[in-house]
Motif scaffolding. Sequence first.
Motif, mmCIF file in Angstrom:
data_model
loop_
_atom_site.group_PDB
_atom_site.id
_atom_site.type_symbol
_atom_site.label_atom_id
_atom_site.label_comp_id
_atom_site.label_asym_id
_atom_site.label_seq_id
_atom_site.Cartn_x
_atom_site.Cartn_y
_atom_site.Cartn_z
ATOM 1 N N PRO A 1 -41.216 16.855 56.196
ATOM 2 C CA PRO A 1 -42.192 17.266 55.060
ATOM 3 C C PRO A 1 -43.152 18.286 55.689
ATOM 4 O O PRO A 1 -43.793 18.886 54.793
ATOM 5 C CB PRO A 1 -42.991 16.023 55.181
ATOM 6 N N THR A 2 -43.061 18.680 56.952
ATOM 7 C CA THR A 2 -43.951 19.706 57.737
ATOM 8 C C THR A 2 -43.236 19.902 58.902
ATOM 9 O O THR A 2 -42.822 18.957 59.791
ATOM 10 C CB THR A 2 -45.298 19.134 57.812
ATOM 11 N N PRO A 3 -43.423 21.341 59.441
ATOM 12 C CA PRO A 3 -42.953 21.866 60.642
ATOM 13 C C PRO A 3 -43.848 20.936 61.787
ATOM 14 O O PRO A 3 -43.220 21.074 63.004
ATOM 15 C CB PRO A 3 -43.238 23.249 60.674
ATOM 16 N N VAL A 4 -45.229 20.456 61.437
ATOM 17 C CA VAL A 4 -45.843 19.894 62.370
ATOM 18 C C VAL A 4 -45.107 18.798 63.073
ATOM 19 O O VAL A 4 -45.128 18.512 64.527
ATOM 20 C CB VAL A 4 -47.046 19.349 61.987
ATOM 21 N N ALA A 5 -44.355 17.930 62.171
ATOM 22 C CA ALA A 5 -43.542 16.862 62.903
ATOM 23 C C ALA A 5 -42.415 17.463 63.786
ATOM 24 O O ALA A 5 -42.462 16.813 64.947
ATOM 25 C CB ALA A 5 -42.762 16.216 61.511
ATOM 26 N N SER A 6 -41.898 18.602 63.611
ATOM 27 C CA SER A 6 -40.947 19.038 64.737
ATOM 28 C C SER A 6 -41.559 19.396 65.927
ATOM 29 O O SER A 6 -41.137 19.240 67.008
ATOM 30 C CB SER A 6 -40.106 20.281 64.109
#
Length: 828
Positions: free
Chosen positions: A575-580
Amino acid sequence: MKFSLSWLKQHLETDASLEQITAALNTIGLEVEGVEDRGAALAPFRIAHVVEAVQHPNADRLRACTVDVGDGTLRSVVCGAPNARTGMKAVLGLPGAYVPGTGITLKVGEIRGVKSEGMMCSSRELGLGDDHEGIIDLPEDAPVGQPYATWAGLDDPVVEIAITPNRGDALAIRGIARDLAAAGLGTLKPFAPEKVEGVYPAPLRWAVEDREACPWVLGRAVRGVKNGPSPKWLQDRLVSIGLRPINALVDITNFFTYDLGRPLHVFDARKVKGNTLFLRRARAGESYLALNGKEIAVTPEDLVIADSEAVESLAGIMGGEHSGSDENTSEVFIECALFDPVRIALSGRRHDLRSDARARFERGIDPALLPAALDAATAMVIALCGGEPSTVTEGGAEPAWQRQAGLRFERIAGLGGAEIAPDAAVGILERLGFGVVARDAEAVTVSVPSWRNDIAGAGALAQAPELPAGKARAAAEGCAAVEPECDLLEEVLRIHGLDRIPPVSLPVASPVPLPALTAKQGRAVLARRVLAARGMLDCVSFGFLDGKVAARFGETPAALRLDNPISADLDQMRPTPVASLLLAAARNAARGWPDVALAELGAAYRDITPEGQLAVAAGIRIGNTPRHWAAPARAVDAMDAKGDTLAVLAALGVPMAALSVTIDAPDACPMGFYHPGRSGVVRQGPKTVLATFGEIHPRLREELGLPGAAVGFEVFLDAIPEPKRRKKGAPDLPAFQPLKRDFAFLVDASVPAENLLRAARGAERSLITEVALFDRYAGDKLPEGKVSLAIEVTLQPRERSLTDAEIEAVGEKVVAAVAKATGATLRG
């Protein structure tokens, strides 16, 4: 593809020089990769007669020779070869000659007191072999004074050309000769071998079980043959192009592979079990010992030639040792077949087998040549090995290769860019073997020769019968609808000479070149540079996560779940690059590196539509800020993330005065991973969300194993409006000095500072150019629930200097506007 000049002239009647031939090959699309001319390197070496050879007076191992090279002058030559003797014929290099085997240039010298005016050479010194035991000993009838290369047949240059995948016909020396004749470098000699009549029934017959893989095959036996070394002329031809002579029967097949582009194979008829050769698919577990000495495990996808017991050959690629010919072969069976190019290519790649036969079959060979090639090969076998032929046995039938193609004359100049008269274009096609079916002033329809399988191929065969008499079938635009027209156009242009097509520059669309990057690409590059300049490490991560982890960062619709993930824990689009980035930070923390700042420009996936894939500049900061001499390290907070967010937006040209920050990050987007009280949304107007930022939710931080503070942000690059293109005006350089005034307001702690700044900025727009917050104070000296916000207001007069009264009036407007908008009061 290699060929010697003398071999080429067996098919081409020409007086053209080597230079003319190589130049023509390049212009007609058969690119010359190299020319090996041993005769040129050996031109200074002549046949000499040793009139006298005596012991050197000052050296035990040297001989002082008197040598005649046929010009009436006797020369003194000192020689160290043990076989130098009176009366022999040798090869002499005179002063000035370059010796290719040693890299030296000869000159007149003196060896142990005896003058030496040349050098008698060994095979290794001339670069002709490894023999260095003595000088070359020529026969007594060798003509004195004649160039050695001419007498030995070494003055036959070898040309190597590059062949494109579509030109199977150019893998035949006759095909190359045909192209050169069409280009005007001579006349193609006729090829019409006499038909060989069989005198006994063929001992073997064909059984074709896969007609798609092998539509047609011929075979003939020759009994009473005596196999042995092939004659010198045949060996010389093969050696000149890099082939090793084996025996007469094998050398004959290699000869026709290059001469006509027609691969053949010879079986020892007495080694074949049964009276039938089967062309079939291989069976599971079958293998055979190939001629290269390797055991090949064939598969059911391969076409093989087998007898009643075992596989004898991988069809069209490589024969087997079991049925190969040797010195004991007395009856040979010659195979001449037509194979499917695609299947040959796939089998060759599958087994990593490369052969001259495969190179030709996978490009496609002449389907009409089989009977004539078999007769020519049979005649050569009888001529070199003796014997008598059998009748021809056949499997399958000649395929229907006949087809037509058309060319509109106006396309030669319109598409090809060359001015070629219709008669000249038709003449080129006729010299290449095309037959004119019909012609008028506008177009010509021709029959395609059997050896040009690249013309009017499978995609165009269905169209060929529809060509109307007298002209080619017209296409509305270009050659897309009439594929053969492009093929014929290419033939006319290349034989006319590709170098004769005038170069034309492409039209310049604009004197100013277009930017290398689009606005979207430019924003991404600039955002990456800004984040790197702020100390964040650029990351590139997968666009998918574990589905359970992804659910902690937003919605995970089934449509974004991977059917075939590269790993079981990477099955959901993120859902978002923040997770990665947070997962990467957790791995760093687990390895003793808790303080990181990471950024990524990647995609966030909301749904399967193009609009649901968002371009995001994301970043995180974990742990403490870097140590600095001016300030101690501290835990990162939401303001650090806000600073990164605003820095990116400012660099991308977003008008900062038009932005507002609200504290509804969890509600502004489907992500709930921010701290609900320490996060915000950056908006331009009430609806356009440009970015979100804030502290990472404590529960999520604990689940990921992050030991310290964690903040993150996302800038939605696609949401940033395109900057308006405006003409550059004169720079705004006021003549008067700006003024700065400070104000401190007492305001409720719940009022955002942004509201206060906006009210002050709008109090007097003609004079106020900037408003900045420089202090926030909350303490026991202030009423409960109140804070002090100090701002700096910049006034810029333009027409004249401001009086004290005018400055006071502006200050009163600022106080009034702030009080009205926020309820703040001016501190005393």
